[in-house]
Design a protein around this motif. Structure first.
Motif, PDB file in Angstrom:
ATOM      1  N   ALA A  46       3.332   4.019  -4.549  1.00  0.00           N
ATOM      2  CA  ALA A  46       2.488   4.965  -5.278  1.00  0.00           C
ATOM      3  C   ALA A  46       2.607   4.676  -6.767  1.00  0.00           C
ATOM      4  O   ALA A  46       3.563   5.101  -7.419  1.00  0.00           O
ATOM      5  CB  ALA A  46       2.918   6.402  -4.974  1.00  0.00           C
TER       6      ALA A  46
ATOM      7  N   VAL B  33       5.879   7.028   1.267  1.00  0.00           N
ATOM      8  CA  VAL B  33       5.438   6.249   0.112  1.00  0.00           C
ATOM      9  C   VAL B  33       6.546   6.306  -0.927  1.00  0.00           C
ATOM     10  O   VAL B  33       7.338   7.252  -0.965  1.00  0.00           O
ATOM     11  CB  VAL B  33       4.093   6.751  -0.471  1.00  0.00           C
TER      12      VAL B  33
ATOM     13  N   SER C 227      -2.462   3.898  -4.575  1.00  0.00           N
ATOM     14  CA  SER C 227      -1.808   2.967  -3.664  1.00  0.00           C
ATOM     15  C   SER C 227      -1.680   1.614  -4.356  1.00  0.00           C
ATOM     16  O   SER C 227      -2.607   1.164  -5.033  1.00  0.00           O
ATOM     17  CB  SER C 227      -2.646   2.816  -2.391  1.00  0.00           C
TER      18      SER C 227
ATOM     19  N   GLY D  84       0.798  -1.219   0.000  1.00  0.00           N
ATOM     20  CA  GLY D  84       0.000   0.000   0.000  1.00  0.00           C
ATOM     21  C   GLY D  84       0.831   1.269   0.000  1.00  0.00           C
ATOM     22  O   GLY D  84       0.337   2.346  -0.361  1.00  0.00           O
TER      23      GLY D  84
ATOM     24  N   LYS E 125      -5.654   7.031   0.043  1.00  0.00           N
ATOM     25  CA  LYS E 125      -5.146   5.927   0.871  1.00  0.00           C
ATOM     26  C   LYS E 125      -3.646   6.035   1.104  1.00  0.00           C
ATOM     27  O   LYS E 125      -3.127   5.511   2.090  1.00  0.00           O
ATOM     28  CB  LYS E 125      -5.477   4.566   0.221  1.00  0.00           C
ATOM     29  N   LEU E 126      -2.944   6.738   0.212  1.00  0.00           N
ATOM     30  CA  LEU E 126      -1.504   6.917   0.398  1.00  0.00           C
ATOM     31  C   LEU E 126      -1.197   7.740   1.647  1.00  0.00           C
ATOM     32  O   LEU E 126      -0.099   7.647   2.198  1.00  0.00           O
ATOM     33  CB  LEU E 126      -0.882   7.565  -0.839  1.00  0.00           C
TER      34      LEU E 126
END
Length: 168
Positions: free
Chosen positions: A58, A136, A75, A55, A129-130
């Motif tokens: 990116a 990330v 994600s 998750g 969600k990132l």
């Protein structure tokens, strides 16, 4: 701010990666491009190499939205619901772009597309969600290069619209 991954890093950067890294510096990005000795064309491959949650990857995915380019930074744990995103953006139809179209509009190959450093600006949506991850990892324009960033920084450097890209 970001830890450096010690596994599989290449010694020097290619010209294309140098150009991408220079663009990140122009944008005031804190993280640096990291090159690996293996290609990381999927979120699963990147997460395995980096030792992070899928998750936190990116994915920069290129679509066509009513025949115009659309970049969705999603994600790695999600599948983009194109109908949902089309409704959010007020467009009729969103379709996955061909590899040829992706290369033409981004200057980068599928599996290595980064969120920036394209020949022309691309309308962008960034997956909310990132924001769940403090760090990330995003593509850096090549299949074996990535850079650490944050959700907030991705929104800033892309001028993207933060949105849910997967319908609940």
């Amino acid at each position: 701010m970001f830890g450096v991954v010690a596994c599989g890093i290449l010694r020097g950067m290619s010209n294309a990666t140098d150009t991408f890294a220079a663009r990140l510096r122009e944008l005031g990005v804190a993280g640096q491009v990291v090159e690996f000795d293996v290609e990381l064309p999927t979120a699963a491959a990147a997460a395995a190499e980096l030792g992070c949650d899928i998750g936190a990857i990116a994915n920069s995915l290129v679509f066509t939205a009513d025949d115009e380019p659309l970049l969705i930074v999603a994600s790695g744990a999600h599948r983009v619901d194109t109908r949902h995103v089309a409704r959010l953006l007020g467009v009729r139809r969103i379709r996955r772009a061909t590899p040829e179209f992706v290369l033409a509009v981004t200057g980068q190959p599928v599996g290595g597309v980064g969120p920036v450093d394209h020949p022309e600006p691309i309308r962008t949506v960034v997956d909310r969600k990132l924001a769940e991850y403090p760090v990330v990892w995003a593509g850096a324009g090549r299949k074996h290069a990535m850079f650490p960033t944050s959700f907030e920084e991705l929104v800033r450097i892309t001028g993207g619209l933060p949105a849910e890209v997967e319908k609940s």
